[in-house]
Design an enzyme around this catalytic site. Structure first.
Site, mmCIF file in Angstrom:
data_model
loop_
_atom_site.group_PDB
_atom_site.id
_atom_site.type_symbol
_atom_site.label_atom_id
_atom_site.label_comp_id
_atom_site.label_asym_id
_atom_site.label_seq_id
_atom_site.Cartn_x
_atom_site.Cartn_y
_atom_site.Cartn_z
ATOM 1 N N LYS A 21 54.230 44.926 52.979
ATOM 2 C CA LYS A 21 54.573 45.405 54.319
ATOM 3 C C LYS A 21 55.938 44.879 54.748
ATOM 4 O O LYS A 21 56.775 45.618 55.269
ATOM 5 C CB LYS A 21 53.496 44.972 55.320
ATOM 6 C CG LYS A 21 53.729 45.455 56.748
ATOM 7 C CD LYS A 21 52.481 45.302 57.589
ATOM 8 C CE LYS A 21 52.245 43.886 58.063
ATOM 9 N NZ LYS A 21 53.118 43.535 59.225
ATOM 10 N N GLY A 93 54.692 44.073 65.963
ATOM 11 C CA GLY A 93 55.729 43.127 66.353
ATOM 12 C C GLY A 93 56.931 43.210 65.447
ATOM 13 O O GLY A 93 58.076 43.039 65.892
ATOM 14 N N ARG A 121 53.833 39.644 74.024
ATOM 15 C CA ARG A 121 54.433 38.890 72.920
ATOM 16 C C ARG A 121 55.911 38.632 73.224
ATOM 17 O O ARG A 121 56.695 39.565 73.401
ATOM 18 C CB ARG A 121 54.249 39.644 71.600
ATOM 19 C CG ARG A 121 52.775 39.858 71.276
ATOM 20 C CD ARG A 121 52.556 40.698 70.039
ATOM 21 N NE ARG A 121 52.939 39.989 68.814
ATOM 22 C CZ ARG A 121 52.784 40.500 67.593
ATOM 23 N NH1 ARG A 121 52.247 41.709 67.449
ATOM 24 N NH2 ARG A 121 53.146 39.811 66.533
ATOM 25 N N SER A 194 57.102 30.671 60.092
ATOM 26 C CA SER A 194 57.026 31.653 58.997
ATOM 27 C C SER A 194 58.362 31.779 58.270
ATOM 28 O O SER A 194 58.827 32.877 57.981
ATOM 29 C CB SER A 194 56.609 33.021 59.545
ATOM 30 O OG SER A 194 55.553 32.918 60.450
ATOM 31 N N ASP A 310 50.194 34.510 57.450
ATOM 32 C CA ASP A 310 49.297 35.659 57.385
ATOM 33 C C ASP A 310 48.068 35.410 56.527
ATOM 34 O O ASP A 310 47.167 36.254 56.474
ATOM 35 C CB ASP A 310 50.053 36.889 56.874
ATOM 36 C CG ASP A 310 50.999 37.447 57.918
ATOM 37 O OD1 ASP A 310 50.833 37.109 59.108
ATOM 38 O OD2 ASP A 310 51.912 38.210 57.556
ATOM 39 N N LYS A 337 50.452 36.390 67.619
ATOM 40 C CA LYS A 337 50.279 37.523 66.709
ATOM 41 C C LYS A 337 49.529 38.660 67.418
ATOM 42 O O LYS A 337 49.430 38.678 68.646
ATOM 43 C CB LYS A 337 49.532 37.058 65.458
ATOM 44 C CG LYS A 337 50.291 36.024 64.635
ATOM 45 C CD LYS A 337 51.471 36.649 63.913
ATOM 46 C CE LYS A 337 52.129 35.667 62.964
ATOM 47 N NZ LYS A 337 53.212 36.303 62.171
ATOM 48 N N LYS A 407 46.715 49.048 59.704
ATOM 49 C CA LYS A 407 48.006 48.451 60.048
ATOM 50 C C LYS A 407 48.751 47.944 58.821
ATOM 51 O O LYS A 407 49.976 48.043 58.742
ATOM 52 C CB LYS A 407 47.782 47.313 61.046
ATOM 53 C CG LYS A 407 49.048 46.629 61.539
ATOM 54 C CD LYS A 407 48.684 45.547 62.548
ATOM 55 C CE LYS A 407 49.901 44.757 62.999
ATOM 56 N NZ LYS A 407 50.812 45.543 63.828
#
Length: 422
Positions: A21, A93, A121, A194, A310, A337, A407
């Site tokens: 992704k 996001g 967010r 991240s 993730d 998230k 998603k």
């Protein structure tokens, strides 16, 4: 709709890895901005990446999904939209953040908005850095949160940006920076969340012809004028999505092989394999497949997953089946998230019977006899998949709104059905 998950025994299964992704998002944007045409082979076609594709189309970029590939006609750094554009980023996001900086390359204002959760967010640090680089950024609702209106131009220069909430703030500027009027230099005063995704961003930029210099994760410099060039690009497999498949072997026992993964990938979620190995699984990475096997009991570990966010929920699910407690650190930013992932994970594991302790930046799971429960994933794909996997070890699990996996991993349920696990 509800998917019911029953207990299963040891497995012996093989799966192809879904396309990445993260790489698909970035390749779409680089191809859209490039000089010439780009052919993206084996892209991930999922709800998230389709939102990015539709956003680029709204900005005037011709784009066509073909069997097994996407054809993108690059705009040479200037989006040709005929007037002001509003882009609905849904619950993605990545789409909203990455397109925020790119929107400065449009000749007309761009408004980026999204789902109710998206409007909660934060994007304030990104907006502040873009203003320092010449952009005109306005919030049309709550200050610091979408909807966000972008206009002006990307002059370039120096900016300081806080990436501790999301490294996507940094990736957003880096992706657009080759088209600034002068070089862009970013300084990060704190360790970005991240951070491994910045490696993914840099990898895509370099492969499309940009010039980027860096000092670890503290400073980045992108040369103006080194534009992206259209190319043939193949998307590698996704370690985040593969984590659910590997976890099947960890919680059920047996063996799972996943093909299509790059064994030298910069994806931070490769670290999930290190965690499984530390817990007692064997991991073998070959040229054709990565294989995880569990023949004995699992043991708890202590591990920092700040660069592999993730897979935190997947690891928490595995930890609930171990023989001793597991502490996962580096979890603070997960509240931002698609859902509050730590809160939802802790609540669900407690309802199943596990002991869970949460601090500002950690999650400790103490195993106990478990029972199945109904799981509300709160429209979060990773919650649904992590607890579906745990359900294979426990049984009696009911996953509500299973379509939320569209998603990132549209074929998740079919993959499990195909191996007789559902």
């Amino acid at each position: 709709m509800i998917v019911r998950v029953s207990q299963t025994g040891p497995v012996d299964a093989a799966f192809p890895a879904p396309p990445s992704k993260s790489y698909t998002h970035r390749a779409l944007i680089a191809g859209a901005l490039a000089l010439g045409r780009t052919r993206i082979a084996r892209p991930l076609r999922a709800a998230d990446t389709e939102l990015t594709a539709r956003g680029l189309e709204a900005l005037g970029v011709p784009l066509e999904w073909l069997p097994g590939e996407i054809a993108v006609a690059g705009c040479s750094g200037t989006f040709p939209a005929a007037g002001e554009v509003t882009i609905d980023c849904g619950n993605s996001g990545t789409t909203l953040r990455l397109l925020t900086s790119a929107a400065l390359l449009s000749q007309h204002p761009v408004v980026l908005t999204g789902s109710p959760r998206m409007l909660e967010r934060p994007v304030g640090p990104l907006a502040g850095a873009l203003r320092a680089l010449g952009g005109d950024v306005a919030f049309t609702g709550q200050p610091g949160y979408p909807p966000i209106r972008i206009s002006g131009r990307l002059r370039g220069g120096r900016a300081t940006i806080d990436g501790s909430i999301s490294s996507q703030f940094v990736s957003s500027i880096l992706m657009a920076a080759p088209y600034a009027e002068e070089d862009v230099e970013l300084t990060l005063p704190a360790t970005p969340a991240s951070r491994s995704y910045l490696d993914v961003t840099a990898d895509v930029m370099l492969r499309f012809g940009a010039h980027i210099e860096r000092q670890g994760y503290d400073r980045f410099r992108v040369e103006s004028g080194r534009a992206y060039r259209g190319r043939d690009y193949r998307v590698e497999g996704d370690y985040s999505s593969a984590s659910y498949l590997f976890a099947v072997a960890a919680v059920c026992g047996g063996r799972v092989a996943v093909t299509g993964l790059n064994p030298t990938s910069v994806q931070g979620d490769r670290r999930f394999l290190d965690a499984l190995e530390a817990m007692g699984c064997s991991v073998a990475a070959g040229t054709d497949a990565v294989t995880v096997e569990r023949t004995g009991d699992l043991k708890g570990i202590e591990i920092d997953m700040s660069s592999s966010p993730d897979t935190v929920q997947t690891l928490a699910a595995v930890a609930a089946t171990a023989g001793s407690p597991t502490t996962i650190t580096g979890t603070a930013h997960l509240q931002y998230k698609e859902s509050d992932r730590v809160g939802v994970t802790a609540d669900t594991l407690r309802r199943m019977g596990a002991g869970v302790e949460v601090t500002e930046d950690s999650l400790t799971i103490t195993p106990a006899p478990l029972h199945g429960v109904a799981v509300d994933p709160h429209d979060d794909h990773r919650t649904a998949m992590a607890f579906a996997v745990l359900g294979l070890a426990v049984g009696g699990m009911a996953i509500r709104d299973p379509e939320c996996v569209e998603k990132s991993f549209p074929g998740f349920w079919e993959a499990l059905y195909g191996e007789g696990l559902l």
